[in-house]
Scaffold this motif. Structure first.
Motif, PDB file in Angstrom:
ATOM      1  N   SER A 110       0.787  -1.218   0.248  1.00 49.00           N
ATOM      2  CA  SER A 110      -0.081  -0.034   0.357  1.00 49.00           C
ATOM      3  C   SER A 110       0.776   0.929  -0.254  1.00 49.00           C
ATOM      4  O   SER A 110       0.687   2.221  -0.720  1.00 49.00           O
TER       5      SER A 110
ATOM      6  N   SER B 168       1.955   2.050  -3.565  1.00 49.45           N
ATOM      7  CA  SER B 168       1.333   2.718  -4.468  1.00 49.45           C
ATOM      8  C   SER B 168       0.829   4.075  -3.881  1.00 49.45           C
ATOM      9  O   SER B 168       0.354   4.125  -4.818  1.00 49.45           O
ATOM     10  N   ASN B 169       1.510   4.630  -2.452  1.00 44.89           N
ATOM     11  CA  ASN B 169       0.471   5.915  -2.870  1.00 44.89           C
ATOM     12  C   ASN B 169       2.249   6.743  -1.660  1.00 44.89           C
ATOM     13  O   ASN B 169       1.881   6.883  -1.321  1.00 44.89           O
ATOM     14  N   GLN B 170       2.884   6.674  -2.899  1.00 47.06           N
ATOM     15  CA  GLN B 170       4.118   7.018  -2.452  1.00 47.06           C
ATOM     16  C   GLN B 170       3.840   8.644  -2.542  1.00 47.06           C
ATOM     17  O   GLN B 170       3.476   9.790  -3.535  1.00 47.06           O
ATOM     18  N   SER B 171       5.027   9.947  -1.554  1.00 51.91           N
ATOM     19  CA  SER B 171       4.828  11.281  -1.482  1.00 51.91           C
ATOM     20  C   SER B 171       5.383  11.768  -2.792  1.00 51.91           C
ATOM     21  O   SER B 171       5.849  10.763  -3.867  1.00 51.91           O
TER      22      SER B 171
END
Length: 254
Positions: free
Chosen positions: A141, A144-147
């Motif tokens: 997760s 797939s949701n990196q800054s």
């Protein structure tokens, strides 16, 4: 603006890093042509563990496997609140306990709270550290949701490392240097784990705030003087929002 001294001897290395990071950032512009997908950034993983916790050895073994597989910057953060059970943790730090409590106050996604073993992914997602399926899902997760922040490291010979930063942050963010001991085999004489020898992977030895970053492209030096934490044989840098905030990026110094 980075609040630190930038050594002239590393200026060319910094310029190269800034250029590469700037190009990577501009490649995301809608006006750019199609780009091949880049590899995910490493995910920062912290395991809050204790030599006095009988539930922790399975999590310690999982941490060792995850670190060996790669794709993560994984450190073990032994806490001190189980010392009262009869065995004083030889690797524990009150600072690790304080960080875990700061996470709990901020309310992590996933399994929040102050307990061991606890894995915290990217300073945002908590999970029981021995639950392999759940921990791996949290890592996926996070990937797939990196800054939008990017962190790059380049060796600079006898002068240490050049660090390049690029991207965006909505608040001042701290660049923190972490020193770890890559392997610690501890024979435990009392308490819940009496008679066991437990292996700790990348056990935190020390940490130091190097700079503050407000976004944009910047560069700085990690000197060999910074890399002299007693007992540490490996180092990483992370970008973390203050007061136990989210970790935006992480890289090993290697």
């Amino acid at each position: 603006m980075i609040k630190t001294l930038v050594f002239a001897a590393l200026a060319s290395g910094y310029a190269l890093l800034a250029m590469v990071l700037g190009n990577a950032s501009s490649a995301q512009s809608p006006s750019s042509g199609p780009e091949s997908p880049s590899a995910p950034e490493p995910v920062f993983v912290e395991l809050f563990t204790s030599q006095g916790c009988s539930s922790c050895p399975p999590a310690d073994r999982l941490a060792e496997r995850l670190a060996r597989e790669g794709g993560v910057v994984l450190i073990s953060r032994p806490v001190d609140y189980w010392d009262r059970l009869g065995w004083k943790d030889t690797l524990a730090s009150p600072a690790n306990t304080a960080l875990q409590r700061a996470y709990a106050r901020r309310r992590l996604g996933g399994y929040n709270g102050v307990y061991t073993p606890q894995t915290v992914v990217a300073g945002s997602l908590g999970e029981v550290g021995s639950d392999e399926r759940a921990v791996r899902q949290q890592i996926r997760s996070a990937k797939s949701n990196q800054s939008m922040a990017k962190l790059r490291v380049q060796p600079a010979g006898e002068q240490g490392f050049a660090v390049g930063l690029a991207g965006q942050t909505d608040a001042p963010t701290e660049l923190i240097l972490l020193g770890v001991s890559s392997v610690e085999d501890i024979s435990i004489g009392r308490g819940e784990n009496r008679g066991r020898t437990v292996r700790y992977t990348n056990a935190l030895i020390g940490e130091k705030r190097i700079a503050t970053w407000d976004g944009g492209v910047d560069s700085l030096a990690i000197t060999n003087e910074d890399l002299r934490m007693k007992g540490a044989d490996r180092y990483a840098v992370i970008l973390r929002k203050p007061n136990g905030g989210r970790v935006l990026a992480a890289q090993w110094l290697e």
